[in-house]
Each structure stands twice: as C-alpha cells, then as structure tokens.
Design a protein around this motif. Structure first.
Motif, mmCIF file in Angstrom:
data_model
loop_
_atom_site.group_PDB
_atom_site.id
_atom_site.type_symbol
_atom_site.label_atom_id
_atom_site.label_comp_id
_atom_site.label_asym_id
_atom_site.label_seq_id
_atom_site.Cartn_x
_atom_site.Cartn_y
_atom_site.Cartn_z
ATOM 1 N N ALA A 39 7.872 3.941 -0.423
ATOM 2 C CA ALA A 39 7.870 2.616 -1.060
ATOM 3 C C ALA A 39 6.732 1.781 -0.484
ATOM 4 N N ILE A 40 6.001 1.090 -1.379
ATOM 5 C CA ILE A 40 4.765 0.402 -0.989
ATOM 6 C C ILE A 40 4.812 -1.055 -1.424
ATOM 7 N N LYS A 41 4.422 -1.952 -0.520
ATOM 8 C CA LYS A 41 4.271 -3.377 -0.895
ATOM 9 C C LYS A 41 3.029 -3.948 -0.205
ATOM 10 N N ASP A 42 2.212 -4.638 -0.957
ATOM 11 C CA ASP A 42 0.974 -5.234 -0.433
ATOM 12 C C ASP A 42 0.124 -4.206 0.319
ATOM 13 N N GLY A 43 0.098 -2.991 -0.205
ATOM 14 C CA GLY A 43 -0.756 -1.956 0.382
ATOM 15 C C GLY A 43 -0.179 -1.257 1.589
ATOM 16 N N LYS A 44 1.007 -1.690 2.033
ATOM 17 C CA LYS A 44 1.632 -1.086 3.221
ATOM 18 C C LYS A 44 2.889 -0.297 2.832
ATOM 19 N N ILE A 45 3.229 0.626 3.692
ATOM 20 C CA ILE A 45 4.464 1.384 3.499
ATOM 21 C C ILE A 45 5.637 0.530 3.982
ATOM 22 N N ILE A 46 6.608 0.295 3.101
ATOM 23 C CA ILE A 46 7.788 -0.476 3.539
ATOM 24 C C ILE A 46 9.048 0.387 3.588
ATOM 25 N N GLY A 47 8.953 1.591 3.043
ATOM 26 C CA GLY A 47 10.101 2.487 3.119
ATOM 27 C C GLY A 47 9.649 3.918 2.914
ATOM 28 N N ILE A 48 10.315 4.841 3.610
ATOM 29 C CA ILE A 48 9.983 6.261 3.455
ATOM 30 C C ILE A 48 11.216 7.060 3.844
ATOM 31 N N VAL A 142 -9.882 12.468 1.482
ATOM 32 C CA VAL A 142 -10.353 11.723 2.654
ATOM 33 C C VAL A 142 -10.292 10.224 2.357
ATOM 34 N N THR A 143 -9.678 9.466 3.269
ATOM 35 C CA THR A 143 -9.533 8.025 3.057
ATOM 36 C C THR A 143 -10.231 7.187 4.125
ATOM 37 N N VAL A 144 -10.673 7.831 5.219
ATOM 38 C CA VAL A 144 -11.470 7.157 6.254
ATOM 39 C C VAL A 144 -12.608 8.091 6.641
ATOM 40 N N VAL A 145 -13.816 7.537 6.767
ATOM 41 C CA VAL A 145 -14.979 8.346 7.152
ATOM 42 C C VAL A 145 -15.754 7.620 8.246
ATOM 43 N N GLU A 146 -16.074 8.336 9.298
ATOM 44 C CA GLU A 146 -17.023 7.807 10.277
ATOM 45 C C GLU A 146 -18.408 8.238 9.832
ATOM 46 N N SER A 147 -19.376 7.317 9.879
ATOM 47 C CA SER A 147 -20.722 7.609 9.376
ATOM 48 C C SER A 147 -21.764 7.165 10.390
ATOM 49 N N GLY A 375 5.030 0.053 7.879
ATOM 50 C CA GLY A 375 4.092 -0.891 8.490
ATOM 51 C C GLY A 375 2.645 -0.437 8.434
ATOM 52 N N LYS A 376 2.432 0.852 8.202
ATOM 53 C CA LYS A 376 1.047 1.346 8.125
ATOM 54 C C LYS A 376 0.521 1.273 6.692
ATOM 55 N N ASP A 377 -0.809 1.356 6.578
ATOM 56 C CA ASP A 377 -1.439 1.362 5.253
ATOM 57 C C ASP A 377 -0.921 2.542 4.425
ATOM 58 N N ALA A 378 -0.717 2.279 3.118
ATOM 59 C CA ALA A 378 -0.262 3.354 2.223
ATOM 60 C C ALA A 378 -1.481 4.177 1.784
ATOM 61 N N ASP A 379 -2.044 4.935 2.716
ATOM 62 C CA ASP A 379 -3.134 5.884 2.432
ATOM 63 C C ASP A 379 -2.484 7.262 2.310
ATOM 64 N N THR A 400 -5.954 18.558 -3.883
ATOM 65 C CA THR A 400 -5.592 17.164 -4.141
ATOM 66 C C THR A 400 -5.322 16.932 -5.614
ATOM 67 N N LYS A 401 -4.293 16.152 -5.896
ATOM 68 C CA LYS A 401 -4.114 15.686 -7.270
ATOM 69 C C LYS A 401 -4.426 14.193 -7.322
ATOM 70 N N ASP A 402 -3.672 13.415 -6.534
ATOM 71 C CA ASP A 402 -3.885 11.965 -6.519
ATOM 72 C C ASP A 402 -4.087 11.470 -5.091
ATOM 73 N N VAL A 403 -4.871 10.410 -4.960
ATOM 74 C CA VAL A 403 -5.071 9.787 -3.645
ATOM 75 C C VAL A 403 -4.819 8.284 -3.787
ATOM 76 N N TYR A 404 -4.108 7.736 -2.810
ATOM 77 C CA TYR A 404 -3.871 6.297 -2.740
ATOM 78 C C TYR A 404 -4.504 5.756 -1.468
ATOM 79 N N ILE A 405 -5.179 4.616 -1.585
ATOM 80 C CA ILE A 405 -5.665 3.906 -0.399
ATOM 81 C C ILE A 405 -5.107 2.490 -0.455
ATOM 82 N N LYS A 406 -4.429 2.104 0.606
ATOM 83 C CA LYS A 406 -3.720 0.812 0.663
ATOM 84 C C LYS A 406 -2.903 0.587 -0.618
#
Ligand SMILES: [Zn+2]
Length: 420
Positions: A39-48, A142-147, A375-379, A400-406
């Motif tokens: 469950a996601i609200k405002d880009g964060k996970i609120i339930g799992i 991939v949802t975070v990349v160091e460059s 409490g963490k980002d829904a990535d 991969t089929k679908d990717v969510y970021i926040k």
C-alpha cells in the motif's frame, strides 16, 4: 490510513530485512511474503503484508492487480560511468586479440579516447545520451544510479559531466548520485607531471564542493594510474572538504587499495578482483562495503572478485554494473545479478541484499531506499517470473514488467512511461 494505491496479488514479495551494512552470513537472510500487497501513499510505503490490503483501501484508492508477478525493491546500481560521449567498439577487436586494457590506456586510447570525445561534446549531447541509458537501466528495474565524472579530467569538463548528473537527477525519475572522479586517468597535458595534476584536482575539489556538484570522490588506484600514496593524499584531502570517499581498488594488481579504503573510512571499495585475504578481513571489521563488478570481469575476460570468500569472512557486499564504454558497455543490470549467481556462485538472497540494501547504505540512502518497508520510498520492481531464483537462472533477458519510483509507475510492460 488510506492508500493512494494498493498493488495486490503479488505472488511473492522479496525484501532485505536486516540492519545495513548486511554482512557475511546475514546476507543470506531476506523476507519473503507470499500472495501479498503493498500500500502506497504520497510515494511512500504505508502497508505491506499478506492478503489484499483491504484496511488501506478507500473509494479513492487505485487498485493495481499484479496478476501473480513477483516484487522486489528497485535495484540500486552504485557504480557507473554513465555520462560520456561516443563508444569504443574499435578497441573491442584489439581486446579480443588479447591486447591488455592498460596498454590501450597508456597508448592514449582507452579512457583517454573517451576523454577526447567527452571534452568535444556539448552538455546537451552528453545529457541526451545519458538520459537514454538511464531509461534503459530503469527498464531493467534500476531506480537509483551512482554516476561518476572522470572523462573530462579538467575542471571545465568535469563540471560539465557533474552538471549532467545534477540535471538527470532533477528531470529523470531515477535518483542519480553524483561522484567526482578526476582521478580516473592522468590527462595527456599532464603526462609525466602527475604531481601537478593532483595539486590541480585538489584545488578543483574546493570549487566542486562549493557548487555542490558531487557527494563523493573516487580514485582509480592502479599500477600506472594512481599509486596507493597518491590515492591516500587525494582522498584525505577530499574527506577534509566533507566529501564521501571511495576507491577503484585491486582491479588488476593487488596494490592494497581495499585495505587503504578501509583505513581512510571509504563508503565503498570497488572492483576487488585481486584483493588479499588480509584486506578482506579488514573489510569485515569495518563499515566499508565491498562493491564488486562482475560485468567488467566478464567483458575483459578476467577473474571475478572472490565474492563468496568475502561473504564467508564476514564482509558486506554490493554488486554494481560499472556501465562504461571501455570495460563494461551494457545497461543490463539483471545480467550483473545473473553473473553474480552463475560466475561468482552467490545465493539469490545474497544477491538481493547486494543490489538493494547494501548499496543504499554505502550511498547514504538506507533511510529511504533499499528495502520494502513501511516509511520507505515505494521504489518497486514487478517481475514476470515464478521466483527470484528464476530471474537469475533464465539469463540474458529482461524479467521486469513494471517499475515504480516513489509510487509512480515509470515502466509499464517494459516500456518507459513518459512523465512530463
Ligand atoms: Zn569504474
């Protein structure tokens, strides 16, 4: 609390569950939730948890039926050379014939060839090319990349690369962490005057700090590039300016770069194909993460870092892609995970910790990323596979089929969603 959206009918949710850095045998521990929801609200996970998450649903909640896909946290690629111009397929044949990589570099090719092209390229050309690569990485989950910079090797061009990182971070859904790597090679104009170049970089670092263009500084510690003493000198200077520090260590020769990285308090030490047992033990006692890059070993036909031995000795491990035009020209991050499984012999749970929570930790993001927790980002990566093991077994393709970021869908059925 009611969710903005609930993803349900997830066959299995896989997530790290230990406190990072996750070290040694703890790396084989992950949490698996069967037939679950997020469950996601405002880009964060609120339930799992198990079930359909009814408690989070109101008439405004968007319900997303995952139809039995599996879920994992967004993958974190914590070592790339994303921003550069051109390609080096002309050197590919020479590598095939057995020409050593360091020979190409000393001849003025290799990294320096890409430096020429990158210096000539405009900001927009660099940005467009990197943006496309970032899209491709994201389509693999991939949802975070160091460059890293390091193809400019002069303040004007290094800052051009770093500003590309910054703009990508602002405009692309993937979170981009920017690292300065002027010490990637010695530029032609400083040939035989490496000491002077090091002093120039130290001055440049002050500007980069002021402009807030990079969070970390990286050095290529290798025979014929930067020695252990030079690496120490530069990294201590960078640390005194407030940068996080890291090092390309023991890639080709066992110079002791990993041990140095531990001593200096590096967030990660990277490559480690030639790292000694002693330095592994030093790593195990530290909070420095060993960042191994199996794609480079594959492409250069070199030995792999002894990742299993590192885990046995209690080291915290992460796995990264090292995308770059010379020694790992691919954006396929799942292939890195498959190599870690097939060539390094790591377990699926170890690999999951190594591509999510441990890299989140050494990039300084573990508060918000790296695991699926309230409490963490829904990535989130949703994959069309019966299990995590299957993703590692059926290699070379994109699961991969679908990717969510926040909480926002950024990849749908493997296609990047246009968000503007
Ligand atoms: Zn690298």
């Amino acid at each position: 609390m009611h969710a903005d959206s609930v993803i349900y009918h997830i066959k299995t949710i896989y997530t790290p569950c230990e406190v990072p850095p996750v070290k040694g045998e703890k790396m084989s521990l992950i949490k698996e939730i069967q037939d679950g929801f997020i469950a996601i609200k405002d880009g964060k996970i609120i339930g799992i948890g198990e079930g359909e998450g009814d408690a989070f649903v109101s008439s405004h909640t968007e319900l997303v039926d995952a139809h039995g896909l599996i879920a994992a946290p967004g993958f974190i690629d914590s070592h790339t050379h994303l921003v550069h111009a051109g390609s080096r397929e002309h050197e590919y044949e020479e590598l095939q014939k057995g020409m050593p990589y360091l020979y190409l570099l000393n001849r003025g090719g290799g990294i320096l060839g890409t430096v020429d092209m990158t210096r000539k390229a405009s900001f927009d050309v660099l940005y467009q090319k990197a943006y496309r690569s970032l899209d491709l990485m994201m389509s693999y989950g991939v949802t975070v990349v160091e460059s890293k910079s390091g193809y400019g090797l002069a303040l004007e061009h290094e800052t051009k690369q770093l500003r590309v990182n910054q703009k990508l971070n602002d405009e692309h859904p993937v979170r981009v962490i920017s690292t300065y790597m002027g010490a990637h090679a010695v530029p032609r104009e400083y040939k035989n005057r490496k000491d002077e170049y090091i002093e120039v970089m130290k001055e440049d670092l002050k500007h980069i700090r002021q402009l807030e263009l990079a969070e970390a500084v990286d050095v290529f510690c290798e025979e014929g590039v930067f020695s252990v003493d030079e690496t120490r000198d530069l990294l201590m200077h960078a640390k005194s300016l407030g940068f996080k520090i890291k090092v390309h260590a023991d890639e080709i020769h066992p110079l002791g770069g990993a041990g140095l990285g531990v001593m200096l308090g590096c967030s990660s030490v990277d490559h480690l194909m030639a790292t000694s047992d002693e330095d592994m033990d030093a790593l195990a006692l530290s909070n420095t993460v060993a960042n191994v890059l199996p794609g480079t070993s594959f492409y250069l036909k070199k030995n792999y870092a002894r990742a299993k031995e590192m885990i046995k000795r209690g080291v915290a491990l992460s796995i990264a892609g090292d995308y770059n035009p010379g020694s790992c020209p691919t954006e396929n991050f799942q292939f890195m995970m498959q190599l870690a499984s097939n060539q390094m012999g790591l377990l699926p749970a170890e690999i999951l910790n190594a591509v999510t929570l441990n890299p989140a930790y050494h990039l300084g993001l573990a508060q918000s990323k790296g695991s699926l927790e309230i409490g963490k980002d829904a990535d989130i990566v949703l994959m069309d596979a019966p299990s995590l093991t299957y993703v590692l077994y059926h290699f070379g393709i994109n699961h991969t089929k679908d990717v969510y970021i926040k909480g926002k869908k950024v990849v749908s059925d493997q296609k990047v969603v246009n968000i503007s």
